[in-house]
Enzyme design. Sequence first.
Site, PDB file in Angstrom:
ATOM      1  N   TYR A  50       0.855  -1.195   0.000  1.00  0.00           N
ATOM      2  CA  TYR A  50       0.000   0.000   0.000  1.00  0.00           C
ATOM      3  C   TYR A  50       0.884   1.236   0.000  1.00  0.00           C
ATOM      4  CZ  TYR A  50      -5.007  -0.309  -0.028  1.00  0.00           C
ATOM      5  OH  TYR A  50      -6.299  -0.422  -0.454  1.00  0.00           O
ATOM      6  N   GLU A  52      -0.525   4.774  -0.577  1.00  0.00           N
ATOM      7  CA  GLU A  52      -1.328   5.990  -0.824  1.00  0.00           C
ATOM      8  C   GLU A  52      -0.488   7.233  -0.610  1.00  0.00           C
ATOM      9  OE1 GLU A  52      -5.138   6.234   1.159  1.00  0.00           O
ATOM     10  OE2 GLU A  52      -5.718   4.311   0.308  1.00  0.00           O
ATOM     11  N   ASP A 196      -5.669  13.870 -25.091  1.00  0.00           N
ATOM     12  CA  ASP A 196      -5.747  12.458 -24.700  1.00  0.00           C
ATOM     13  C   ASP A 196      -5.011  11.678 -25.789  1.00  0.00           C
ATOM     14  OD1 ASP A 196      -6.383   9.800 -24.355  1.00  0.00           O
ATOM     15  OD2 ASP A 196      -8.503  10.142 -23.941  1.00  0.00           O
ATOM     16  N   THR A 222      -3.178   6.216 -21.905  1.00  0.00           N
ATOM     17  CA  THR A 222      -3.011   4.859 -21.400  1.00  0.00           C
ATOM     18  C   THR A 222      -1.573   4.448 -21.715  1.00  0.00           C
ATOM     19  OG1 THR A 222      -3.898   4.067 -23.497  1.00  0.00           O
ATOM     20  CG2 THR A 222      -5.406   4.087 -21.634  1.00  0.00           C
ATOM     21  N   LYS A 225      -1.250   0.785 -25.215  1.00  0.00           N
ATOM     22  CA  LYS A 225      -1.587   0.724 -26.649  1.00  0.00           C
ATOM     23  C   LYS A 225      -0.291   0.796 -27.467  1.00  0.00           C
ATOM     24  CE  LYS A 225      -6.301   2.440 -26.019  1.00  0.00           C
ATOM     25  NZ  LYS A 225      -6.481   3.176 -24.769  1.00  0.00           N
ATOM     26  N   ARG A 231      -1.164  -2.593 -18.801  1.00  0.00           N
ATOM     27  CA  ARG A 231      -2.490  -1.983 -18.818  1.00  0.00           C
ATOM     28  C   ARG A 231      -2.522  -0.926 -17.713  1.00  0.00           C
ATOM     29  NH1 ARG A 231      -6.845  -3.043 -21.641  1.00  0.00           N
ATOM     30  NH2 ARG A 231      -5.478  -4.354 -22.872  1.00  0.00           N
TER      31      ARG A 231
END
Length: 411
Positions: A50, A52, A196, A222, A225, A231
Site C-alpha cells: 500500500y 497511498e 488524450d 493509457t 496501446k 495496462r
Amino acid sequence: MSLKQTDSVISGLIEKESEYQKKTLRLIASENYASKAVMEATGSILTNKYAEGYPNKRYYAGNQYVDEIEILAIERAKKLFGVGHANVQPHSGSSANIAAFFAFLEVGDKFMGLDLAHGGHLTHGSHVNFSGKWFKPVAYSVDKETEALDYDAIRKMALEEKPKLIICGYTAYPLEINFKAFRDICDEVGAVMMADISHIAGLIAAGVYPSPAEYADIITTTTHKTLRGPRGAMMMCKEENAKKMDKSVFPGTQGGPLEHCIAAKAVCFHEAMQPEFKEYATQTIKNAKVLAEELSANGLRVVAGKTESHLVLLDLTAKGITGKDAQMSLEEAGIITNRNTIPFDTRSPFITSGLRVGTAALTTRGMKESEMKEIASMLVKVVEKPDDSELKLRIRSEVEELCEKFQVYKE
Ligand code: DSN
C-alpha cells in the site's frame, strides 16, 4: 504453490488464451504485446504494497523501495515525453480523464470533445458516461467531405460555445492532429487544452508523430496501446499545473496506487527510449499505410482516404455488411478486429458501419509490408463472403501459418 497447483481452472484458461493470442492476428488498434520484462514487473511482489500518497509523502510506512520505483517511473516519463511533470498513478485511461476533468472543471461546466461516432472516446462527452452526465459536452465533428478535423469549424464552435476545456486526441481518428491549432483556439477562447494521446503515445514517444507536449495544459494517456506497456495510464502537465493534477488523482479520484503496474510503466518507458522502439514505431506507421492502400485497392473504402498513424478506419457500407457481422466473421477466420462507427454513421455503436484496424501488435510481432498485403487480401476475402465457412477455415489456417513465422514470445 504455482497457479497451476492452486487454481488449475484459471491456469488452464490463461494457457488457452496464450495459445489464442499466438495463433490469431491482432488488428485491434488499441492492443499490443507487452514485453516479458513488462509482464514480470506487473506480476511482481509489488502488488503486496500500500502506498497511498506520493513518493516521500506516503500515508503508509515501508515505502523506501516503492518510492525509488515511482520516482524512476516519473523521471523516465518526463524525459520520454519532454514534459515538466508526470503522474504515473492513474489506473486506466478513463480514470486519468476523470482526474483531468476534476483538476480543471466544476460539475456542470461546458467542454468540447470530438463526437463518439467521429472518433472521440466515451470519456470525451458521451451521454452514457460521467463526462456527459456530470458535465456539459459540446461535440465537434470531422468534416463531412474530407472526414478530417476542420480547425476553422472547431474554432468557430469554440468562439460561440466558450467551453472551459477542449479535448483533442481520439480513439478512431487516423490522421495527424494539429496540436498547435488547438493551442491557438484554446488561447483565443480561454479554454484549457487537454490532449488524450492514449492511442498515439508510443508514436509520439518515438518521435514519429507530432507531440502536444509544448502546447497542452494537460495530457492523459493509457500505457498499453502503441506505447506497449502494462495496462494502465498516466498524466502529464506543465509544472505550474502539477499540484492541481496530482491532487485530482490522489486523493481526488483514486486511493492506493498499483505499484506493480507503476514499476511496469517504468520498464516500458525505458524500453521506449531504445533505438529498437523507434524502429517499431516507424514500421507501425509504414505498415498501417500499406494496409490502408491494399484494403483500398481491394475495394474497401478507407475513411479520410488514408492513414497517418497506426490505425485505419474502414467504411463497409458499399460491401453490404455491418461492422458487427464483419468483426464476427473475421474472428472465425482468426483475424481479430473491432467494429467501429464511422463519421455520420447511420447505424448504432453496437452494430456500426465500420471496422477499425491497427498495426501496432502485428508490428511488435515483426511483420512488415509484405505481411500487410497478405493480411489485407485475407481480410477482404472474408468481408466479401462472410458466410463462406470453407473460406473462413482456409483463411484461419493461413493465419496460423503466418503467426507461426512471427512468434511474439520466443522461448
Ligand atoms: N477501448 C479503447 C480503444 O479501443 O480505443 C479506448 O479506451
